[in-house]
Design a protein around this motif. Structure first.
Motif, PDB file in Angstrom:
ATOM      1  N   GLN A  50       3.415   4.533 -11.062  1.00 56.13           N
ATOM      2  CA  GLN A  50       2.144   3.831 -11.083  1.00 56.13           C
ATOM      3  C   GLN A  50       1.292   4.264  -9.897  1.00 56.13           C
ATOM      4  O   GLN A  50       1.728   4.153  -8.755  1.00 56.13           O
ATOM      5  CB  GLN A  50       2.346   2.317 -11.041  1.00 56.13           C
ATOM      6  CG  GLN A  50       1.043   1.544 -11.174  1.00 56.13           C
ATOM      7  CD  GLN A  50       1.276   0.053 -11.233  1.00 56.13           C
ATOM      8  OE1 GLN A  50       2.403  -0.392 -11.137  1.00 56.13           O
ATOM      9  NE2 GLN A  50       0.207  -0.712 -11.380  1.00 56.13           N
ATOM     10  N   TYR A  51       0.114   4.723 -10.184  1.00 56.55           N
ATOM     11  CA  TYR A  51      -0.781   5.177  -9.138  1.00 56.55           C
ATOM     12  C   TYR A  51      -1.780   4.070  -8.800  1.00 56.55           C
ATOM     13  O   TYR A  51      -2.222   3.329  -9.671  1.00 56.55           O
ATOM     14  CB  TYR A  51      -1.525   6.443  -9.588  1.00 56.55           C
ATOM     15  CG  TYR A  51      -0.619   7.640  -9.722  1.00 56.55           C
ATOM     16  CD1 TYR A  51      -0.349   8.453  -8.628  1.00 56.55           C
ATOM     17  CD2 TYR A  51      -0.024   7.937 -10.948  1.00 56.55           C
ATOM     18  CE1 TYR A  51       0.490   9.551  -8.753  1.00 56.55           C
ATOM     19  CE2 TYR A  51       0.819   9.026 -11.077  1.00 56.55           C
ATOM     20  CZ  TYR A  51       1.069   9.837  -9.973  1.00 56.55           C
ATOM     21  OH  TYR A  51       1.897  10.903 -10.080  1.00 56.55           O
ATOM     22  N   HIS A  52      -2.112   3.970  -7.531  1.00 55.26           N
ATOM     23  CA  HIS A  52      -3.063   2.976  -7.055  1.00 55.26           C
ATOM     24  C   HIS A  52      -4.184   3.686  -6.300  1.00 55.26           C
ATOM     25  O   HIS A  52      -3.922   4.501  -5.411  1.00 55.26           O
ATOM     26  CB  HIS A  52      -2.394   1.967  -6.127  1.00 55.26           C
ATOM     27  CG  HIS A  52      -1.162   1.347  -6.708  1.00 55.26           C
ATOM     28  ND1 HIS A  52      -1.200   0.272  -7.558  1.00 55.26           N
ATOM     29  CD2 HIS A  52       0.154   1.683  -6.562  1.00 55.26           C
ATOM     30  CE1 HIS A  52       0.034  -0.051  -7.907  1.00 55.26           C
ATOM     31  NE2 HIS A  52       0.867   0.790  -7.320  1.00 55.26           N
ATOM     32  N   VAL A  54      -6.788   3.109  -3.650  1.00 52.14           N
ATOM     33  CA  VAL A  54      -7.045   2.136  -2.582  1.00 52.14           C
ATOM     34  C   VAL A  54      -8.265   2.604  -1.769  1.00 52.14           C
ATOM     35  O   VAL A  54      -8.240   3.688  -1.181  1.00 52.14           O
ATOM     36  CB  VAL A  54      -5.820   1.983  -1.660  1.00 52.14           C
ATOM     37  CG1 VAL A  54      -6.097   0.929  -0.585  1.00 52.14           C
ATOM     38  CG2 VAL A  54      -4.596   1.600  -2.470  1.00 52.14           C
ATOM     39  N   THR A  68       1.300   5.844  -4.485  1.00 48.11           N
ATOM     40  CA  THR A  68       2.290   5.168  -5.328  1.00 48.11           C
ATOM     41  C   THR A  68       3.122   4.200  -4.510  1.00 48.11           C
ATOM     42  O   THR A  68       4.124   3.694  -4.989  1.00 48.11           O
ATOM     43  CB  THR A  68       3.217   6.194  -6.007  1.00 48.11           C
ATOM     44  OG1 THR A  68       3.896   6.947  -4.984  1.00 48.11           O
ATOM     45  CG2 THR A  68       2.448   7.134  -6.901  1.00 48.11           C
ATOM     46  N   LEU A  97       1.064  -3.732  -3.811  1.00 49.66           N
ATOM     47  CA  LEU A  97       0.029  -3.070  -4.612  1.00 49.66           C
ATOM     48  C   LEU A  97       0.379  -3.248  -6.079  1.00 49.66           C
ATOM     49  O   LEU A  97       1.270  -2.588  -6.597  1.00 49.66           O
ATOM     50  CB  LEU A  97      -0.056  -1.586  -4.253  1.00 49.66           C
ATOM     51  CG  LEU A  97      -0.370  -1.253  -2.788  1.00 49.66           C
ATOM     52  CD1 LEU A  97      -0.454   0.244  -2.598  1.00 49.66           C
ATOM     53  CD2 LEU A  97      -1.665  -1.907  -2.355  1.00 49.66           C
ATOM     54  N   LYS A  98      -0.328  -4.153  -6.736  1.00 48.86           N
ATOM     55  CA  LYS A  98      -0.079  -4.411  -8.155  1.00 48.86           C
ATOM     56  C   LYS A  98      -1.210  -3.881  -9.031  1.00 48.86           C
ATOM     57  O   LYS A  98      -0.972  -3.433 -10.140  1.00 48.86           O
ATOM     58  CB  LYS A  98       0.096  -5.918  -8.382  1.00 48.86           C
ATOM     59  CG  LYS A  98       1.311  -6.500  -7.675  1.00 48.86           C
ATOM     60  CD  LYS A  98       1.436  -7.993  -7.962  1.00 48.86           C
ATOM     61  CE  LYS A  98       2.652  -8.578  -7.251  1.00 48.86           C
ATOM     62  NZ  LYS A  98       2.792 -10.034  -7.507  1.00 48.86           N
ATOM     63  N   GLU A  99      -2.448  -3.976  -8.515  1.00 48.03           N
ATOM     64  CA  GLU A  99      -3.590  -3.527  -9.297  1.00 48.03           C
ATOM     65  C   GLU A  99      -3.750  -2.014  -9.191  1.00 48.03           C
ATOM     66  O   GLU A  99      -3.330  -1.387  -8.221  1.00 48.03           O
ATOM     67  CB  GLU A  99      -4.877  -4.203  -8.819  1.00 48.03           C
ATOM     68  CG  GLU A  99      -4.860  -5.722  -8.927  1.00 48.03           C
ATOM     69  CD  GLU A  99      -4.211  -6.374  -7.735  1.00 48.03           C
ATOM     70  OE1 GLU A  99      -3.777  -5.624  -6.824  1.00 48.03           O
ATOM     71  OE2 GLU A  99      -4.105  -7.610  -7.711  1.00 48.03           O
ATOM     72  N   ALA A 100      -4.386  -1.429 -10.199  1.00 54.66           N
ATOM     73  CA  ALA A 100      -4.646   0.007 -10.176  1.00 54.66           C
ATOM     74  C   ALA A 100      -5.712   0.352  -9.145  1.00 54.66           C
ATOM     75  O   ALA A 100      -5.684   1.422  -8.551  1.00 54.66           O
ATOM     76  CB  ALA A 100      -5.074   0.489 -11.563  1.00 54.66           C
ATOM     77  N   LEU A 102      -7.683  -1.201  -5.685  1.00 54.58           N
ATOM     78  CA  LEU A 102      -7.605  -2.232  -4.644  1.00 54.58           C
ATOM     79  C   LEU A 102      -8.564  -1.881  -3.512  1.00 54.58           C
ATOM     80  O   LEU A 102      -8.716  -0.720  -3.148  1.00 54.58           O
ATOM     81  CB  LEU A 102      -6.178  -2.340  -4.099  1.00 54.58           C
ATOM     82  CG  LEU A 102      -5.940  -3.401  -3.022  1.00 54.58           C
ATOM     83  CD1 LEU A 102      -6.089  -4.794  -3.627  1.00 54.58           C
ATOM     84  CD2 LEU A 102      -4.571  -3.238  -2.392  1.00 54.58           C
TER      85      LEU A 102
END
Length: 415
Positions: A50-52, A54, A68, A97-100, A102
């Protein structure tokens, strides 16, 4: 272009059936390529990567990283951004970090010199609020006090601090108003301006021991009286209320202020009866809400740390379960808790959760237990959340491992 022209001439010279077959072949090749692409994407999804994205706002600097990693601290490390001891970060460093996508805001701490009369206090804070800066410096500000932030004229005089906050204290007046002793603060210059600011209107039967043009001095005394029926206008604070929103996904002890409360203000006109200079009665003639209070909304975690134990309920009434080698029994009771809640710094405060369980200001379940086994104010785990021992009872003599949970399940009166 030449290649396209040759292909066009080649196809034009062939039969319609040949052209149709050629188009079908090209479509099949394109579909195969697309299948490979989607298959590769599916392989990535199967690996659960899962990539974020930020975006970090560090004062006036904006920086975006793709990571990640698991929490805000790791994202800042990936962005090569260091955090000081007094810096303020929103969300917190341990926020997962839960949201894609942030957004992280950083407010850098800075040294500030607070000048309060002859007192100078140097502090370091990331706050921009004057009251919070004063509190950080250990200085109490009253609503009538004034505080001004400015750049220092000479950095050497402030030992390098880049910001200066000067506090101008309001003058204190000891006011005896219709027999009531009050301490008021003001920035006004004369008695007349003070009376106008506080909403005090003098009538024909009023008396005052100072002239209206008397200059206001710090610590001075002023007496106002009136015989018979009279009115007085007062500005009063309306304290804000607090609404607790429980979150069953977060453990007890978690607390987040979603909406910060703010006191309101009202103007009240009283009719007061005075005899021989003493107030013998009053009633409200009118009331105007100048500024309504803002309710504070707080998110409080209620998740129990006892995995696999069903929560106690009114229908179940009582239950037993093993905690390691201990066989614990849980029951519940429904009594007003104001007296016992004076312990542990609660000052008599408690509230009732949406599920009917009574909790203290910090969201801890109110528990009665054997005080020899579980001392007052100690924290314990219950099936309905993390608890704190405030009370005891006769049951504790027979079963030192029994917990009695304070609830509103019997009376259902919110008490």
């Amino acid at each position: 272009m030449k290649l396209f022209s040759r292909c066009y001439k080649f196809l034009s010279a062939r039969s319609p059936l040949f052209v149709a077959l050629t188009v079908l072949v090209l479509f099949a090749v394109a579909a195969g390529v697309a299948a490979v692409i989607f298959a590769s994407r599916g392989a990535t999804d199967s690996n659960q990567i899962q990539y974020h994205v930020v975006t970090i706002y560090d004062e006036d600097v904006e920086k975006t990283v793709i990571t990640t990693t698991g929490n805000v601290a790791d994202a800042l490390k990936s962005a090569e951004i260091s955090i000081g001891q007094y810096d303020h970060i929103e969300p917190a460093l341990d926020q997962e970090l839960k949201e894609a996508i942030l957004i992280v805001n950083i407010r850098r701490a800075r040294p500030i010199v607070v000048v309060d009369g002859r007192r100078e206090v140097r502090t370091i804070t990331a706050s921009r609020d004057r009251e919070e800066i004063a509190a950080k410096a250990g200085i109490k500000l009253y609503p009538e006090d004034e505080a001004e932030l400015s750049l220092p004229d000479d950095l050497l005089l402030t030992d390098g601090a880049g910001l200066l906050m000067k506090v101008e204290r309001a003058k204190v007046v000891n006011l005896r108003l219709y027999g009531q002793d009050l301490v008021v603060r003001t920035q006004k210059s004369t008695v007349a301006e003070l009376l106008e600011e506080k909403g005090i209107k003098l009538g024909f039967d009023d008396g005052m021991d100072l002239a209206l043009d008397t200059p206001i001095k710090d610590g001075m005394s002023l007496r106002v009286w009136r015989e018979g029926i009279q009115t007085v206008t007062a500005t009063e604070v309306i304290s804000f209320t607090t609404k607790i929103v429980t979150d069953p996904t977060r453990k007890v002890g978690y607390r987040e202020i979603q909406t910060k409360g703010q006191d309101g203000q009202r103007t009240v006109i009283y009719e007061i009866e005075v005899r021989d200079g003493q107030e013998v009665g009053r009633r409200i003639l009118s009331e105007v809400i100048d500024m309504p209070p803002v309710e504070q909304v707080e998110l409080v975690g209620i998740k129990s740390s006892l995995e696999g134990v069903p929560p106690l309920s009114a229908r179940r009434g009582a239950q037993t379960y093993w905690v390691g080698p201990i066989l614990r029994k849980e029951t519940y009771y429904d009594l007003p808790m104001g007296v016992v809640m004076r312990n542990c710094g609660q000052g008599g405060y408690y509230t009732v959760r949406a599920d009917g369980v009574k909790v203290d200001r910090d969201g801890f379940v109110i528990v009665a237990a054997n005080l020899n086994r579980y001392p007052r104010c100690s924290e314990v785990d219950t099936s309905v959340g993390r608890g704190k021992v405030y009370d005891t009872g006769g049951f504790a003599k027979n079963n030192p491992e029994q917990f009695d949970i304070a609830t509103d399940w019997t009376n259902r009166d919110g008490r």
